[in-house]
Design a protein around this motif. Structure first.
Motif, PDB file in Angstrom:
ATOM      1  N   ILE A 273       0.838  -1.209   0.000  1.00  0.00           N
ATOM      2  CA  ILE A 273       0.000   0.000   0.000  1.00  0.00           C
ATOM      3  C   ILE A 273       0.869   1.255   0.000  1.00  0.00           C
ATOM      4  O   ILE A 273       0.666   2.177  -0.804  1.00  0.00           O
ATOM      5  CB  ILE A 273      -0.959  -0.018   1.210  1.00  0.00           C
ATOM      6  N   ASP A 274       1.867   1.276   0.874  1.00  0.00           N
ATOM      7  CA  ASP A 274       2.764   2.440   0.933  1.00  0.00           C
ATOM      8  C   ASP A 274       3.645   2.519  -0.309  1.00  0.00           C
ATOM      9  O   ASP A 274       3.923   3.612  -0.818  1.00  0.00           O
ATOM     10  CB  ASP A 274       3.642   2.371   2.193  1.00  0.00           C
ATOM     11  N   GLY A 275       4.090   1.343  -0.785  1.00  0.00           N
ATOM     12  CA  GLY A 275       4.923   1.323  -1.982  1.00  0.00           C
ATOM     13  C   GLY A 275       4.178   1.860  -3.192  1.00  0.00           C
ATOM     14  O   GLY A 275       4.732   2.620  -3.995  1.00  0.00           O
ATOM     15  N   MET A 276       2.902   1.489  -3.319  1.00  0.00           N
ATOM     16  CA  MET A 276       2.101   1.987  -4.438  1.00  0.00           C
ATOM     17  C   MET A 276       1.871   3.488  -4.302  1.00  0.00           C
ATOM     18  O   MET A 276       1.946   4.228  -5.296  1.00  0.00           O
ATOM     19  CB  MET A 276       0.761   1.250  -4.500  1.00  0.00           C
ATOM     20  N   ALA A 277       1.592   3.944  -3.103  1.00  0.00           N
ATOM     21  CA  ALA A 277       1.364   5.381  -2.884  1.00  0.00           C
ATOM     22  C   ALA A 277       2.599   6.194  -3.261  1.00  0.00           C
ATOM     23  O   ALA A 277       2.493   7.314  -3.768  1.00  0.00           O
ATOM     24  CB  ALA A 277       0.976   5.626  -1.430  1.00  0.00           C
ATOM     25  N   GLN A 278       3.754   5.630  -3.037  1.00  0.00           N
ATOM     26  CA  GLN A 278       4.993   6.339  -3.343  1.00  0.00           C
ATOM     27  C   GLN A 278       5.359   6.256  -4.818  1.00  0.00           C
ATOM     28  O   GLN A 278       5.746   7.260  -5.434  1.00  0.00           O
ATOM     29  CB  GLN A 278       6.134   5.761  -2.496  1.00  0.00           C
TER      30      GLN A 278
END
Length: 311
Positions: A273-278
């Motif tokens: 989730i965080d990787g996609m947001a970044q």
């Protein structure tokens, strides 16, 4: 492992075998840590063949009782009702995962059924037999969402997602994997299901060196990412997954969907989730798919994670 817990193992296996459909299924999943004293045992039903895996060395008494209990199971009513033929014990802790045939004649290349689709397995030569059973609901999701879609299947392995996508009405699937031998098995899986191979492409390439080729067949309505946690010389989860995520906006259609998967207990859902947001903030997190109930895990964040994102 604990000898006094083996009765629980056999009781659960017999119960699950009784209710199992006429399809491939995991019957016992000690690796989920839900069965104290049995954490290093799994048991899979391959429609007539029972495969028991031991993941760490055990003492002679435990092994003897395990074999004796499996022999007793083979004499039960449920074994006869399910037309059981073979019991195989695999020692997964040893080099080459050596196997012992405890009963019957072992078929190393059975064709099994999952969700109505056929798959050719290859047991004994490698630690994995060609179909990851914990991904069943992921394949079902692809089948349910693939109608008229152009699908990209990264780290395709034996193309289980591809088979599901074509069965669900996809227009085209592009499978990418470095292992051409696995892709050849994927071709066999499509042929087993009577699929039009002209709708399926098999690219035996290193993904990170092939973005140009991959992009030519796009844009894609669905992208599936299901990498190994680690593959020497080609993929390291925490270093390389982000390199894929940042490519997604250029590969997806406007309303395209991504099924991003990770099966390492070392990371949780926030990794994706965080990787996609970044790396691809245009994509929105939608949901995490359920895992099959037979793969219950004491820590859900340590089990298989299949997350859906939408452009």
């Amino acid at each position: 492992m604990q000898l006094n817990q083996l009765a629980t193992f056999f009781s659960h296996v017999e119960t699950q075998l009784e209710v199992a459909p006429d399809e491939v299924r995991r019957l016992f999943h000690g690796r989920g840590q839900c069965w104290p004293g049995l954490e290093q045992l799994t048991c899979d039903w391959l429609q007539g063949q029972l495969i028991v895996n031991v993941f760490k060395p055990v003492d002679d008494e435990f092994l003897s009782q395990l074999k004796q209990g499996l022999t007793t199971l083979s004499q039960s009513d449920v074994w006869r009702q399910k037309q059981g033929r073979t019991i195989l014990l695999q020692h997964r802790y040893s080099d080459g995962a050596p196997s012992e045939v405890l009963l019957g004649e072992f078929d190393p290349r059975p064709v099994v059924v999952e969700s109505g689709l056929k798959y050719q397995l290859d047991i004994g030569r490698n630690q994995n037999f060609g179909l990851f059973l914990d991904m069943r609901l992921g394949r079902d999701w692809v089948k349910a969402n693939a109608k008229q879609a152009n699908v990209l299947n990264l780290f395709a392995y034996t193309c289980g997602f591809s088979v599901s996508a074509i069965a669900g009405g996809a227009d085209q699937v592009v499978n990418v994997d470095m292992a051409r031998s696995s892709l050849n098995k994927g071709r066999e899986n499509h042929q087993l299901n009577g699929h039009n191979i002209n709708q399926v492409r098999f690219l035996g390439h290193d993904i990170f060196k092939s973005w140009g080729k991959i992009k030519k067949s796009g844009p894609y309505d669905m992208i599936i990412i299901d990498p190994p946690s680690f593959q020497k010389g080609s993929f390291a989860l925490t270093k390389d997954y982000q390199k894929i995520l940042r490519r997604l906006p250029d590969l997806l259609t406007d309303n395209g969907q991504v099924l991003a998967c990770v099966n390492s207990p070392a990371v949780d859902c926030s990794f994706l989730i965080d990787g996609m947001a970044q790396e691809a903030p245009e994509l929105t997190y939608v949901e995490r798919l359920e895992n099959p109930p037979e793969f219950a895990d004491i820590n859900e964040q340590a089990s298989l994670k299949c997350l859906v994102f939408k452009n």
